[in-house]
Design a protein around this motif. Structure first.
Motif, short mmCIF file in Angstrom:
data_model
loop_
_atom_site.label_atom_id
_atom_site.label_comp_id
_atom_site.label_asym_id
_atom_site.label_seq_id
_atom_site.Cartn_x
_atom_site.Cartn_y
_atom_site.Cartn_z
N GLY A 42 -11.94 7.31 -4.57
CA GLY A 42 -11.11 6.62 -3.95
C GLY A 42 -9.85 7.36 -3.36
N PHE A 90 -5.49 9.90 5.13
CA PHE A 90 -4.60 8.58 5.48
C PHE A 90 -3.15 9.11 5.09
CE2 PHE A 90 -7.23 5.18 6.30
CZ PHE A 90 -8.31 5.48 5.57
N PHE A 104 0.16 2.21 5.41
CA PHE A 104 -0.84 3.17 5.81
C PHE A 104 -1.07 3.33 7.23
CE2 PHE A 104 -2.27 4.63 1.59
CZ PHE A 104 -1.99 3.88 0.85
N GLY A 105 -1.31 4.58 7.67
CA GLY A 105 -1.86 4.86 8.95
C GLY A 105 -3.28 4.46 9.10
N PRO A 106 -3.94 4.60 10.30
CA PRO A 106 -5.19 4.19 10.70
C PRO A 106 -6.14 5.34 10.16
CG PRO A 106 -4.39 4.92 12.61
CD PRO A 106 -3.26 4.97 11.54
N GLN B 33 0.12 -3.31 -7.21
CA GLN B 33 -0.01 -3.77 -5.95
C GLN B 33 -1.53 -3.88 -5.66
OE1 GLN B 33 2.04 -0.95 -3.73
NE2 GLN B 33 3.94 -2.15 -3.56
N TYR B 35 -4.24 -4.12 -2.32
CA TYR B 35 -4.23 -3.74 -0.91
C TYR B 35 -6.01 -4.21 -0.42
CZ TYR B 35 -0.40 -0.76 -1.08
OH TYR B 35 0.93 -0.07 -1.20
N GLN B 37 -8.66 -3.09 2.47
CA GLN B 37 -8.84 -2.06 3.50
C GLN B 37 -10.11 -2.53 4.23
OE1 GLN B 37 -9.70 1.74 2.09
NE2 GLN B 37 -9.46 2.65 4.29
N GLY B 40 -12.59 1.56 8.87
CA GLY B 40 -12.14 2.20 9.87
C GLY B 40 -10.47 2.10 9.89
N GLU B 41 -9.81 1.40 8.86
CA GLU B 41 -8.39 1.17 9.06
C GLU B 41 -7.83 1.76 7.65
OE1 GLU B 41 -9.02 -2.94 11.72
OE2 GLU B 41 -7.76 -2.89 9.82
N GLY B 42 -6.64 1.57 7.79
CA GLY B 42 -5.82 2.09 6.35
C GLY B 42 -5.84 0.93 5.55
N PRO B 43 -5.19 0.86 4.26
CA PRO B 43 -5.15 -0.12 3.26
C PRO B 43 -3.87 -1.10 3.91
CG PRO B 43 -5.47 1.88 2.38
CD PRO B 43 -5.58 2.19 3.55
N LEU B 45 -1.39 -3.79 2.29
CA LEU B 45 -0.82 -4.46 1.22
C LEU B 45 -0.85 -6.15 1.14
CD1 LEU B 45 0.78 -4.05 -1.60
CD2 LEU B 45 3.00 -4.77 -0.04
N LEU B 86 -12.74 -3.55 1.21
CA LEU B 86 -12.58 -2.80 -0.03
C LEU B 86 -11.19 -3.12 -0.54
CD1 LEU B 86 -13.22 -0.29 -1.72
CD2 LEU B 86 -11.98 0.94 -0.25
N LEU B 88 -8.18 -2.48 -3.28
CA LEU B 88 -7.62 -1.64 -4.12
C LEU B 88 -6.51 -1.99 -4.71
CD1 LEU B 88 -7.71 0.99 -1.06
CD2 LEU B 88 -9.05 1.32 -3.01
N LYS B 98 5.18 7.28 -7.10
CA LYS B 98 3.91 7.73 -6.40
C LYS B 98 2.80 6.74 -6.81
CE LYS B 98 4.01 11.80 -8.51
NZ LYS B 98 3.39 12.87 -9.07
N LEU B 99 2.11 6.05 -6.06
CA LEU B 99 1.08 5.02 -6.48
C LEU B 99 -0.01 5.60 -7.04
CD1 LEU B 99 1.36 2.65 -3.45
CD2 LEU B 99 1.93 1.96 -5.79
N PHE B 101 -3.91 4.90 -7.47
CA PHE B 101 -5.00 4.01 -7.05
C PHE B 101 -5.84 3.96 -8.09
CE2 PHE B 101 -3.56 2.47 -2.92
CZ PHE B 101 -2.68 3.29 -2.80
N GLY B 102 -6.63 2.70 -7.92
CA GLY B 102 -8.01 2.49 -8.26
C GLY B 102 -9.09 2.80 -7.40
N LYS B 103 -10.39 3.00 -7.89
CA LYS B 103 -11.33 3.56 -6.83
C LYS B 103 -11.77 2.44 -5.72
CE LYS B 103 -12.87 7.29 -9.66
NZ LYS B 103 -14.07 7.95 -10.29
#
Lengths: 113, 111
Positions: A42, A90, A104-106, B33, B35, B37, B40-43, B45, B86, B88, B98-99, B101-103
């Motif tokens: 993750g 990221f 988040f960035g790309p 939260q 998210y 994803q 090819g991109e970021g997560p 919200l 995906l 999350l 600080k978050l 995250f789950g997998k």
């Protein structure tokens, strides 16, 4: 309206080389973060910063160095790249409050040969 | 160390089916939260839940925060191929910014 950007988007390097991943945000957010994302693990926090000149280690900081001389920039440096650092990286930023949106960035896909 | 366990890890369903994704922990979180994803991109919200027992709806997506603030669920009604991605979950504990995250749950919705 750029938001948060990362460069390069893709990078191939060799073991032992130094490589720097760039992150820039246009919102003047106080908090910035670096994560790596790997199958089976993750998103894992590498380093974070609460403000300019304030940084701290996350869950997996070994082999990485960060700096934050300006609020908008948060570069991540791999001082001597290893194959285990092959990953997608990221950058993220957040204004500050605990319920704030984290943007988040790309991502940068880094391959270490 | 606070951990968030997501299940299932993978989910492949047909368009029109309903599904639920779970996010569980033994720790209490002040907020949680979700998210999404895409490749090819970021997560990005989707939602933040703060109060124990809270339910939030976002079109066909329903998010619930457990009464004890240790778990959460995401329910999608009549899934569509555009829901593929995906998912999350991520939690904040106390004043820590600080978050954790789950997998993630990789959802594929087939036409």
């Amino acid at each position: 309206d750029a938001g948060i950007t990362q460069s390069p988007r893709y990078k191939i390097t060799e073991t032992g080389r130094q490589v720097t991943l760039m992150c820039h945000q246009t919102w003047s957010h106080s908090y910035m973060f670096w994560y790596r994302q790997d199958l089976g693990h993750g998103l894992r926090l590498i380093y974070y910063s609460a403000a300019a000149d304030i940084t701290d280690k996350g869950e997996v900081p070994d082999g990485y160095v960060v700096s934050r001389s300006k609020t908008e920039n948060f570069p991540l440096t791999l001082e001597s790249a290893t194959r285990s650092q092959t990953s997608v990286y990221f950058c993220a930023s957040r204004r500050g409050l605990d319920t704030d949106t984290q943007y988040f960035g790309p991502g940068t896909r880094l391959t270490v040969l | 160390t606070q951990l968030l366990e997501q299940s299932p890890q993978f989910l492949s369903i047909q368009e029109g089916e309903n599904l639920t994704v779970y996010c569980n922990s033994s720790s209490v979180f002040s907020s949680l939260q979700w998210y999404r994803q895409e490749p090819g991109e970021g997560p990005v919200l989707l939602v933040t839940v703060v109060t124990g027992g809270e339910v939030k709806k976002l079109k066909r997506l329903t998010f619930q925060f457990g009464d004890a603030r240790k778990d959460s669920s995401l329910h999608i009604t009549a899934a569509q191929p555009g829901d593929t991605g995906l998912y999350l979950c991520a939690g904040l504990a106390g004043s820590n910014y600080k978050l954790t995250f789950g997998k993630g749950t990789l959802l594929t919705v087939n036409p």
